[in-house]
Write an enzyme that holds these catalytic residues in place. Structure first.
Site, PDB file in Angstrom:
ATOM      1  N   LYS A   8       0.839  -1.219   0.000  1.00  0.00           N
ATOM      2  CA  LYS A   8       0.000   0.000   0.000  1.00  0.00           C
ATOM      3  C   LYS A   8       0.866   1.259   0.000  1.00  0.00           C
ATOM      4  CE  LYS A   8      -2.119  -0.949   3.902  1.00  0.00           C
ATOM      5  NZ  LYS A   8      -1.418  -2.181   4.326  1.00  0.00           N
ATOM      6  N   ARG A  83     -10.039   0.703   9.442  1.00  0.00           N
ATOM      7  CA  ARG A  83      -9.520  -0.618   9.821  1.00  0.00           C
ATOM      8  C   ARG A  83     -10.588  -1.519  10.414  1.00  0.00           C
ATOM      9  NH1 ARG A  83      -3.320   0.118  11.972  1.00  0.00           N
ATOM     10  NH2 ARG A  83      -2.584   1.073  10.062  1.00  0.00           N
ATOM     11  N   ARG A 122      13.193  -6.887   4.940  1.00  0.00           N
ATOM     12  CA  ARG A 122      13.172  -5.449   4.623  1.00  0.00           C
ATOM     13  C   ARG A 122      14.201  -4.689   5.464  1.00  0.00           C
ATOM     14  NH1 ARG A 122       7.218  -2.879   4.258  1.00  0.00           N
ATOM     15  NH2 ARG A 122       7.181  -3.180   6.508  1.00  0.00           N
ATOM     16  N   ARG A 155      13.203  -2.316  10.926  1.00  0.00           N
ATOM     17  CA  ARG A 155      12.219  -1.772  11.858  1.00  0.00           C
ATOM     18  C   ARG A 155      11.875  -2.817  12.904  1.00  0.00           C
ATOM     19  NH1 ARG A 155       7.695   0.730   8.134  1.00  0.00           N
ATOM     20  NH2 ARG A 155       6.503  -0.738   9.354  1.00  0.00           N
ATOM     21  N   ARG A 166       0.300  -8.725  13.894  1.00  0.00           N
ATOM     22  CA  ARG A 166      -0.303  -7.694  13.030  1.00  0.00           C
ATOM     23  C   ARG A 166      -1.253  -8.330  12.010  1.00  0.00           C
ATOM     24  NH1 ARG A 166       4.382  -4.309  10.541  1.00  0.00           N
ATOM     25  NH2 ARG A 166       2.780  -2.845   9.896  1.00  0.00           N
TER      26      ARG A 166
END
Length: 209
Positions: A8, A83, A122, A155, A166
């Site tokens: 996104k 959400r 990542r 992160r 998540r």
């Protein structure tokens, strides 16, 4: 809409630039409202300081304020909101009062297993926001930014354990939102496991129809 790591954040700026829309990322908007001490920002800060979630009404109020700006005249993209189904309903009520509605919901559909490989690989250069991936877009030297030679970081939430929780939250709270908008006939399914360029092409085709 889509789970974390589905692309996104990669596609939003491209859509924004191509269609001259304003990009409303609710997290950024909340931080900006708090920083500029708008009436809603002050209320949001009170909740955050107590460690509470900012209420749906407050977030919808901040979106309501944002879309009245001239930069949003041509339309807007919502990123990271709604959400939950309750948020979607409140958003629809607010938009209806303004005489507008959600035209299209882009659903970044992707398998959980692919996301795990994507997210745990990542790496980020914190100063510039440049992102790398150990498998798909590795830096020339592992762990080092190509441009500055500075170290890259991962992160804290880019780990398999955090991703699992998540994703559980996404499936529990946000998947029903996709059903909610599907009933309204505005959902477009994207194949988010494809390359970013292929997804961009799919987005363009969807928005042109």
């Amino acid at each position: 809409l889509g789970p974390p790591g589905s692309g996104k954040g990669t596609q939003s700026p491209i859509i924004k630039d191509e269609y001259c829309l304003c990009h409303l990322a609710t997290g950024d908007m909340l931080r900006a409202a708090v920083a500029t001490k708008t009436p809603l920002g002050i209320k949001a800060k009170e909740a955050m300081d107590k460690g509470e979630l900012v209420s749906d009404d407050l977030v919808v109020g901040i979106i309501d304020e944002a879309i009245k700006k001239t930069s949003c005249n041509k339309g807007f993209i919502l990123d990271g909101f709604p959400r939950t189904v309750v948020q979607a309903q409140k958003l629809d009520e607010m938009l209806e009062k303004q005489g507008t509605k959600i035209d299209k919901v882009l659903n970044f559909s992707i398998d959980d297993a692919i996301l795990e490989e994507r997210i745990t690989g990542r790496w980020i250069h914190p100063a510039s926001g440049r992102t790398y991936h150990s498998k798909f877009a590795p830096p020339k030297t592992p762990g080092i930014d190509d441009v500055t030679g500075e170290p890259l970081i991962q992160r804290k939430d880019d780990t398999a354990a955090v991703l699992k929780s998540r994703l559980e939250a996404f499936h529990r709270q946000t998947e029903p939102v996709i059903d909610y908008y599907t009933k309204k006939g505005v959902v477009a399914q994207l194949h988010a496991e494809r390359s970013p360029k292929a997804v961009t092409a799919e987005v363009q085709k969807t928005l042109a129809s």
